[in-house]
Design a protein around this motif. Structure first.
Motif: not given
Length: 132
Positions: A65, A87, A62, A67, A85, A16, A18
């Protein structure tokens, strides 16, 4: 909801954010990954190096994003997770997604843990929804 094994929670939190480095630290050297969308395998890797290439490309694709775990169950070394999800696409992509497009869909992931590391991830989802 069942509490996730710590290594899986750490991986999802890093996903989440990244944070590819932390994601990789959660994985076994011989990790396998498979993404299945609408019943079709859309990405597959074997080994941490191959996963890293895919993860770095995904992080760049993205703007944001997330989850979110809806439900989870762990039996032995396998955890099944129902995921929500969301994004925002950062750049136009070859699959037709365009910069600024918001994606939102439901899916499920199966994580298998061995010796304290994630050895296998299988992600499955249905058709992407969201305004373009």
């Amino acid at each position: 909801m069942t509490r996730l094994p710590e290594i899986i929670q750490t991986y999802l939190d890093a996903y989440n954010r990244k944070d590819v480095e932390v994601m990789l630290a959660c994985l076994a050297q011989e990790v396998t990954f498979q993404n299945i969308s609408d019943g079709v395998v859309t990405a597959e890797t074997v080994g941490r190096a191959a996963f890293e290439t895919l993860a770095r490309a995904g992080a760049e694709a993205f703007r944001s994003r997330s989850q979110r775990v809806r439900h989870a169950i762990t039996v032995a070394d396998t955890t099944l997770v129902e995921i929500g999800y969301r994004a925002e696409v950062a750049m136009d992509l070859p699959n037709g997604w365009v910069a600024g497009q918001v994606l939102s869909f439901q899916g499920a992931s199966a994580f298998r843990v061995q010796d304290g590391k994630i050895i296998s991830i299988i992600d499955q989802s249905d058709t992407v929804e969201g305004p373009s």
